[in-house]
Write an enzyme that holds these catalytic residues in place. Sequence first.
Site, PDB file in Angstrom:
ATOM      1  N   GLU A  43      20.288 -50.892  14.104  1.00  0.00           N
ATOM      2  CA  GLU A  43      21.263 -51.327  15.591  1.00  0.00           C
ATOM      3  C   GLU A  43      21.354 -49.922  16.275  1.00  0.00           C
ATOM      4  O   GLU A  43      21.820 -48.974  15.572  1.00  0.00           O
ATOM      5  CB  GLU A  43      22.420 -52.040  15.137  1.00  0.00           C
ATOM      6  N   ARG A 270      23.070 -51.293  -1.484  1.00  0.00           N
ATOM      7  CA  ARG A 270      23.145 -50.269  -0.314  1.00  0.00           C
ATOM      8  C   ARG A 270      23.259 -48.900  -1.014  1.00  0.00           C
ATOM      9  O   ARG A 270      23.863 -49.089  -2.088  1.00  0.00           O
ATOM     10  CB  ARG A 270      23.888 -50.597   0.846  1.00  0.00           C
ATOM     11  N   LYS A 280      28.971 -46.704  10.103  1.00  0.00           N
ATOM     12  CA  LYS A 280      28.668 -45.883  11.495  1.00  0.00           C
ATOM     13  C   LYS A 280      29.956 -46.086  12.180  1.00  0.00           C
ATOM     14  O   LYS A 280      30.112 -45.036  12.904  1.00  0.00           O
ATOM     15  CB  LYS A 280      27.552 -46.702  12.249  1.00  0.00           C
TER      16      LYS A 280
HETATM   17  P1  ATP Z   1      26.969 -49.712   9.443  1.00  0.00           P
HETATM   18  O1  ATP Z   1      27.610 -50.777   8.270  1.00  0.00           O
HETATM   19  O2  ATP Z   1      27.347 -48.508   8.942  1.00  0.00           O
HETATM   20  O3  ATP Z   1      27.017 -50.069  10.960  1.00  0.00           O
HETATM   21  P2  ATP Z   1      24.237 -51.185   9.486  1.00  0.00           P
HETATM   22  O4  ATP Z   1      23.822 -51.708   8.271  1.00  0.00           O
HETATM   23  O5  ATP Z   1      24.800 -52.179  10.374  1.00  0.00           O
HETATM   24  O6  ATP Z   1      25.354 -49.970   8.979  1.00  0.00           O
HETATM   25  P3  ATP Z   1      21.853 -50.927  10.599  1.00  0.00           P
HETATM   26  O7  ATP Z   1      21.632 -50.009  11.800  1.00  0.00           O
HETATM   27  O8  ATP Z   1      22.181 -52.352  10.918  1.00  0.00           O
HETATM   28  O9  ATP Z   1      23.344 -50.283  10.104  1.00  0.00           O
HETATM   29  O10 ATP Z   1      20.989 -50.650   9.500  1.00  0.00           O
HETATM   30  C1  ATP Z   1      19.611 -50.637   9.591  1.00  0.00           C
HETATM   31  C2  ATP Z   1      18.841 -50.909   8.259  1.00  0.00           C
HETATM   32  O11 ATP Z   1      19.384 -49.665   7.284  1.00  0.00           O
HETATM   33  C3  ATP Z   1      19.402 -52.193   7.618  1.00  0.00           C
HETATM   34  O12 ATP Z   1      18.156 -52.955   7.177  1.00  0.00           O
HETATM   35  C4  ATP Z   1      20.473 -51.655   6.600  1.00  0.00           C
HETATM   36  O13 ATP Z   1      20.147 -52.754   5.475  1.00  0.00           O
HETATM   37  C5  ATP Z   1      19.911 -50.194   6.156  1.00  0.00           C
HETATM   38  N1  ATP Z   1      21.196 -49.676   5.672  1.00  0.00           N
HETATM   39  C6  ATP Z   1      22.317 -49.429   6.455  1.00  0.00           C
HETATM   40  N2  ATP Z   1      22.977 -48.832   5.706  1.00  0.00           N
HETATM   41  C7  ATP Z   1      22.379 -48.591   4.252  1.00  0.00           C
HETATM   42  C8  ATP Z   1      22.752 -48.005   3.169  1.00  0.00           C
HETATM   43  N3  ATP Z   1      24.077 -47.253   2.806  1.00  0.00           N
HETATM   44  N4  ATP Z   1      22.026 -47.964   2.266  1.00  0.00           N
HETATM   45  C9  ATP Z   1      20.902 -48.651   2.187  1.00  0.00           C
HETATM   46  N5  ATP Z   1      20.447 -49.044   3.445  1.00  0.00           N
HETATM   47  C10 ATP Z   1      21.257 -49.184   4.416  1.00  0.00           C
HETATM   48 MG    MG Z   2      23.715 -53.745  10.969  1.00  0.00          MG
END
Ligand code: ATP
Ligand code: MG
Length: 567
Positions: A43, A270, A280
């Site tokens: 995102e 994760r 984020k």
């Molecule tokens: P946040 O919760 O910090 O906003 P998010 O998962 O919503 O992070 P996205 O931009 O949706 O952030 O993430 C893009 C991809 O990266 C998704 O497929 C997510 O599963 C993966 N991802 C995000 N954080 C992690 C992590 N800590 N470890 C592994 N994969 C991750």
């Molecule tokens: Mg997300």
Amino acid sequence: MSTEPNPSEQTEAVVSDFIREIVAADVASGKNGSAVVTRFPPEPNGYLHIGHAKSICLNFGIASEHSEGRCHLRFDDTNPTREEIEYVHSIQEDVRWMGFDWGVNQFYASDYFEKLFQFGLELIRSGRAYVCDQSAEDFKRDRGTPTVPGTPSPWRNRTVDENLDLFQRMRAGEFPDGARTLRAKIDMGSPNIHLRDPGLYRIRHAHHHRTGDQWCIYPIYDYAHCLSDALEKITHSICTLEFEVHRPLYDWILQQLPVPAHPQQIEFARLNLSYTVLSKRKLLQLVQEGLVSGWDDPRMPTLAGLRRRGYTASGIRAFCKRIGVTKYNGLTDIALLEYSLREDLNKKALRTLAVLRPLKVEILNYPEGQVEQLEAINNPENPEAGKRLLPFSRTLYIEQDDFMEVPAKKFFRLIPGGEVRLRYAYILKCEAVIKDADGAVIELKCSVDLDSKSGGPTAGRKIKGTIHWVSAAHALETEIRLYDRLFTVESPDGDSEGRDFKTFLNPRSLETIPNAKLEPSIVQASPDQSYQFERLGYFQMDAKDSKPGRPVFNRTVTLKDSWVKTG
Ligand code: ATP
Ligand code: MG
């Protein structure tokens, strides 16, 4: 947690894991015509961090391991108020920097807004979605809990025609934010709360960075994500474990609609990293509240921050390989990331002499005005890196720490009357100590054994300590930034007493040394080259704050893990 990673662990060859095994079995059985199509779906509401690197290495990695495989870069841009074009650009830059290429396969969820809307109409027509007038609070209240079934919405049994009319008027902008939602009609008694008539669309009169003011209704993540995957004919939709409970909804939506593919959702754990936050939302807070200098502050776990600090993409990829892919959430020791990096930098960094806290040394028996060019090795791990010349003269700087007037036990460096070897040069003897009015040591008067240079008659003399130095007249003065962990506790996210994560910020995470002295060869430094300042750590020129003739260096990582002893 171990701070001593096993160096024999595989880092070069591809290591399999349960997801790669599923994919390989699908290819072997001819499922999806043996195609492998994955996606990385960030995102654009922040910069990518080291957790995203795990997902990037997994998704792009799997695609690259299959001859016809491909990985899409898809911006999951369904939340207009939090998303910005700056983030889109940073994500593109970071994925490329990690060494991956999506080719022509760049997509945006917003590309599918019209299709998603049509699918919404389709669900209404088949009686599987309805427009609900409940407020967010009522929706939440009636949804129940895992043990208490939900209560059906009073609007659940609207006619198809009424729903079609209302959904179209939602799109046309007739209703204010939050007045209505489109909901799936599934099962308010389901033990899975995500199947209790989840929301699919909400009204939000907000400008979108790509679609502008074209839309005032936006699809919910669970609805947009599975359909985007299906429209792109993704074969394996890899996501983190929290989405396991959403999988029945993912499958339900795709089963109701005439989609071109039904991707398989597979969840993995994760990355959680000690002494680090990877949300984020929290990272944005640090940026917005000025607690760091920006998303690319070298203390941030963002890829932009790590890059600026001197982390290499190959070091991060080696780390991702080492941690592997599992179904179990855990906490990975940040020492493992640092270890992977050191291993990479050791092969690449050019050795340099630098003095952070200078103490002046005058060599009484070395002729005034004489300068010798001494040979020094750029990288003992890599003969191709060659040699360089180091100027030596009568006045040098050594590290304040390398002299002790009253030596501690096992202090093998310079003491009054004692000897120490100068790296690549002579054996130095301290003859006298000069102090200021307060008694602080400001200069040493020394002598050198003029026969003790490499190849000289006394070069082999046994001397316990070797220290680094720079020639005062030739030194380049620079600013150096030493970093420590951004947080003082292992798990800054979770605190049983409910304390805010910012409580655990390390007040000493940045130490600036304004006037360090570096050997003159450093004028050729570039922000793409890593240096090992001998005995001090790995350093890299700051790409942002360096000025011609006045570079700024960031300490990427120390030579050894010092936290365990001093923390
Ligand atoms: P946040 O919760 O910090 O906003 P998010 O998962 O919503 O992070 P996205 O931009 O949706 O952030 O993430 C893009 C991809 O990266 C998704 O497929 C997510 O599963 C993966 N991802 C995000 N954080 C992690 C992590 N800590 N470890 C592994 N994969 C991750
Ligand atoms: Mg997300």
